[in-house]
Motif scaffolding. Structure first.
Motif, PDB file in Angstrom:
ATOM      1  N   ARG A  60      -8.119   5.088  -3.528  1.00  0.00           N
ATOM      2  CA  ARG A  60      -8.533   5.377  -2.120  1.00  0.00           C
ATOM      3  C   ARG A  60      -8.876   7.242  -2.328  1.00  0.00           C
ATOM      4  NH1 ARG A  60     -11.453   0.904  -1.346  1.00  0.00           N
ATOM      5  NH2 ARG A  60     -10.300  -1.494  -0.952  1.00  0.00           N
ATOM      6  N   LEU A  61      -9.384   7.343  -3.109  1.00  0.00           N
ATOM      7  CA  LEU A  61      -9.182   9.577  -3.108  1.00  0.00           C
ATOM      8  C   LEU A  61     -10.318   9.925  -2.298  1.00  0.00           C
ATOM      9  CD1 LEU A  61      -9.633   9.703  -6.769  1.00  0.00           C
ATOM     10  CD2 LEU A  61      -7.487   9.514  -5.515  1.00  0.00           C
ATOM     11  N   ARG A  62      -9.671  10.098  -0.714  1.00  0.00           N
ATOM     12  CA  ARG A  62     -10.099  11.629   0.169  1.00  0.00           C
ATOM     13  C   ARG A  62     -10.258  12.696   0.255  1.00  0.00           C
ATOM     14  NH1 ARG A  62     -10.424   9.196   6.903  1.00  0.00           N
ATOM     15  NH2 ARG A  62     -11.912  10.361   7.073  1.00  0.00           N
ATOM     16  N   GLY A  63     -11.612  13.968   0.106  1.00  0.00           N
ATOM     17  CA  GLY A  63     -11.151  15.221   0.444  1.00  0.00           C
ATOM     18  C   GLY A  63     -11.048  16.062  -1.001  1.00  0.00           C
ATOM     19  N   MET A 121       1.072  -1.532   0.152  1.00  0.00           N
ATOM     20  CA  MET A 121      -0.289   0.188  -0.207  1.00  0.00           C
ATOM     21  C   MET A 121       0.879   1.429  -0.040  1.00  0.00           C
ATOM     22  SD  MET A 121      -2.450   0.874   2.680  1.00  0.00           S
ATOM     23  CE  MET A 121      -3.422  -0.158   3.051  1.00  0.00           C
ATOM     24  N   SER A 122       0.288   1.986  -0.940  1.00  0.00           N
ATOM     25  CA  SER A 122       0.607   3.233  -0.673  1.00  0.00           C
ATOM     26  C   SER A 122       0.246   4.509  -0.424  1.00  0.00           C
ATOM     27  CB  SER A 122       1.848   3.937  -1.915  1.00  0.00           C
ATOM     28  OG  SER A 122       1.103   3.807  -3.309  1.00  0.00           O
ATOM     29  N   THR A 123       0.860   5.401  -0.162  1.00  0.00           N
ATOM     30  CA  THR A 123      -0.410   6.969   0.155  1.00  0.00           C
ATOM     31  C   THR A 123       0.509   8.293  -0.423  1.00  0.00           C
ATOM     32  OG1 THR A 123       0.731   7.123   2.853  1.00  0.00           O
ATOM     33  CG2 THR A 123      -1.560   6.361   2.959  1.00  0.00           C
ATOM     34  N   GLY A 124      -0.350   8.755  -0.197  1.00  0.00           N
ATOM     35  CA  GLY A 124       0.004  10.024  -0.601  1.00  0.00           C
ATOM     36  C   GLY A 124      -1.192  11.310   0.143  1.00  0.00           C
ATOM     37  N   SER A 125      -0.341  12.770   0.407  1.00  0.00           N
ATOM     38  CA  SER A 125      -1.417  13.377   0.828  1.00  0.00           C
ATOM     39  C   SER A 125      -1.117  14.905   1.013  1.00  0.00           C
ATOM     40  CB  SER A 125      -1.914  13.438   2.380  1.00  0.00           C
ATOM     41  OG  SER A 125      -0.803  13.341   2.914  1.00  0.00           O
ATOM     42  N   VAL A 155      -3.525   3.833  -2.029  1.00  0.00           N
ATOM     43  CA  VAL A 155      -3.329   2.782  -3.499  1.00  0.00           C
ATOM     44  C   VAL A 155      -3.271   1.502  -2.851  1.00  0.00           C
ATOM     45  CG1 VAL A 155      -2.273   1.822  -5.259  1.00  0.00           C
ATOM     46  CG2 VAL A 155      -2.633   4.267  -4.391  1.00  0.00           C
ATOM     47  N   GLU A 156      -4.100   0.261  -2.896  1.00  0.00           N
ATOM     48  CA  GLU A 156      -4.111  -1.309  -2.588  1.00  0.00           C
ATOM     49  C   GLU A 156      -4.529  -2.044  -3.461  1.00  0.00           C
ATOM     50  OE1 GLU A 156      -6.471  -2.551   0.806  1.00  0.00           O
ATOM     51  OE2 GLU A 156      -7.376  -0.609   0.849  1.00  0.00           O
ATOM     52  N   HIS A 157      -3.780  -3.023  -3.790  1.00  0.00           N
ATOM     53  CA  HIS A 157      -3.373  -3.454  -5.430  1.00  0.00           C
ATOM     54  C   HIS A 157      -4.555  -4.602  -4.588  1.00  0.00           C
ATOM     55  CE1 HIS A 157      -0.351  -1.693  -7.263  1.00  0.00           C
ATOM     56  NE2 HIS A 157      -0.484  -1.259  -6.196  1.00  0.00           N
ATOM     57  N   VAL A 158      -5.689  -5.037  -5.532  1.00  0.00           N
ATOM     58  CA  VAL A 158      -6.800  -5.992  -5.146  1.00  0.00           C
ATOM     59  C   VAL A 158      -7.231  -7.063  -6.317  1.00  0.00           C
ATOM     60  CG1 VAL A 158      -9.571  -6.053  -4.690  1.00  0.00           C
ATOM     61  CG2 VAL A 158      -7.772  -4.769  -3.533  1.00  0.00           C
ATOM     62  N   GLY A 159      -6.569  -7.944  -6.701  1.00  0.00           N
ATOM     63  CA  GLY A 159      -6.075  -9.008  -7.672  1.00  0.00           C
ATOM     64  C   GLY A 159      -5.647  -8.146  -8.861  1.00  0.00           C
TER      65      GLY A 159
END
Lengths: 135, 125
Positions: free
Chosen positions: B23-26, B1-5, B13-17
């Motif tokens: 996931r965007l927030r704000g 998982m990586s994040t930025g803000s 960011v998550e890797h699913v399959g």
């Protein structure tokens, strides 16, 4: 002629308008505007200020943008003025046309018109005046 | 998982399959569009071809933010990839309708619905 309550002069940097924009939106919220109206006003201000900084002043640090607003429980009036040469808002391509959908830019003025109740430009094209009535 | 803000927008960011789920927030306003662009550029520099933007917690987006999404979609498609949007809030959904970008983007009501569609597409291959 509406007496406009507050004028903020902003440098031609994208981050510079945040404080002024937040103060404007706080005042709008205090006056009881709906979430939909708040979204519309935030969108219109961002588009107008961004256009003024990027296209009007062309990011020239010697030039400023003036944001003037008057918020009342009935309506919000916003005037954004830049120091650029102006443009003709009648000469913009329609960003909703099929051939323009994949273009990443060119939606600002259309969004101002779609989300505000009244939008007008001065003759020179370096000032936009927008009104939103409270709902 | 990586994040930025920054103080207005965060991404996770998550890797699913086989998909990168962002996931965007704000708020993705004028000032946050650059951050969003950088995040998506980093993701697209990797080999994956499936990008799913979870917009459930995205409260606001302006034309600059939309421009970042349009550009990312175009770059992804140019190399055979696919971008999906999911979980749009009503005001953001209305903005995409107003701009007619609903005709451009592949939009799903939820992330699960988008992932399910991807699974079905994988099963069909």
């Amino acid at each position: 002629m509406v007496a406009l309550a507050r004028t903020v002069v902003i440098p031609s940097k994208l981050g510079a308008a945040r404080e002024a924009e937040n103060e404007l939106l706080e005042e709008v919220a205090r006056c009881g505007y709906s979430e939909t109206c708040l979204f519309a006003i935030k969108l219109a201000v961002e588009e107008a200020v961004n256009n003024a900084i990027k296209h009007g002043n062309k990011l020239d640090p010697r030039k400023t943008v003036s944001l003037t607003y008057d918020v009342s429980p009935e309506r919000t009036v916003i005037v954004v003025t830049d120091e650029g040469e102006g443009f003709d808002p009648r000469c913009l391509a329609d960003p909703t046309a099929d051939e323009n959908l994949e273009k990443p830019t060119g939606r600002g003025v259309m969004l101002m018109r779609a989300y505000m109740d009244e939008v007008s430009f001065n003759d020179k094209g370096n000032q936009v005046r927008m009104t939103k009535r409270r709902r | 998982m990586s994040t930025g803000s920054d103080d207005q927008l965060s991404t996770r960011v998550e890797h699913v399959g086989g998909a990168a789920v962002v996931r965007l927030r704000g708020s993705a306003g004028m000032r946050e569009a650059d951050l969003l662009g950088r995040e998506l550029d980093q993701l697209m520099a990797r080999p994956g071809k499936l990008l799913l933007l979870d917009m459930t917690e995205l409260e606001f987006i302006c034309s600059a933010g939309l421009g970042v999404l349009i550009r990312a979609r175009g770059e992804l498609r140019a190399r055979g990839g696919r971008m999906m949007l999911a979980g749009l809030r009503p005001l953001v959904a209305r903005l995409l309708e107003t701009t007619r970008l609903t005709r451009l983007f592949e939009i799903y009501p939820t992330v699960d619905a988008a992932l399910e569609r991807l699974e079905q597409a994988g099963a069909d291959d």
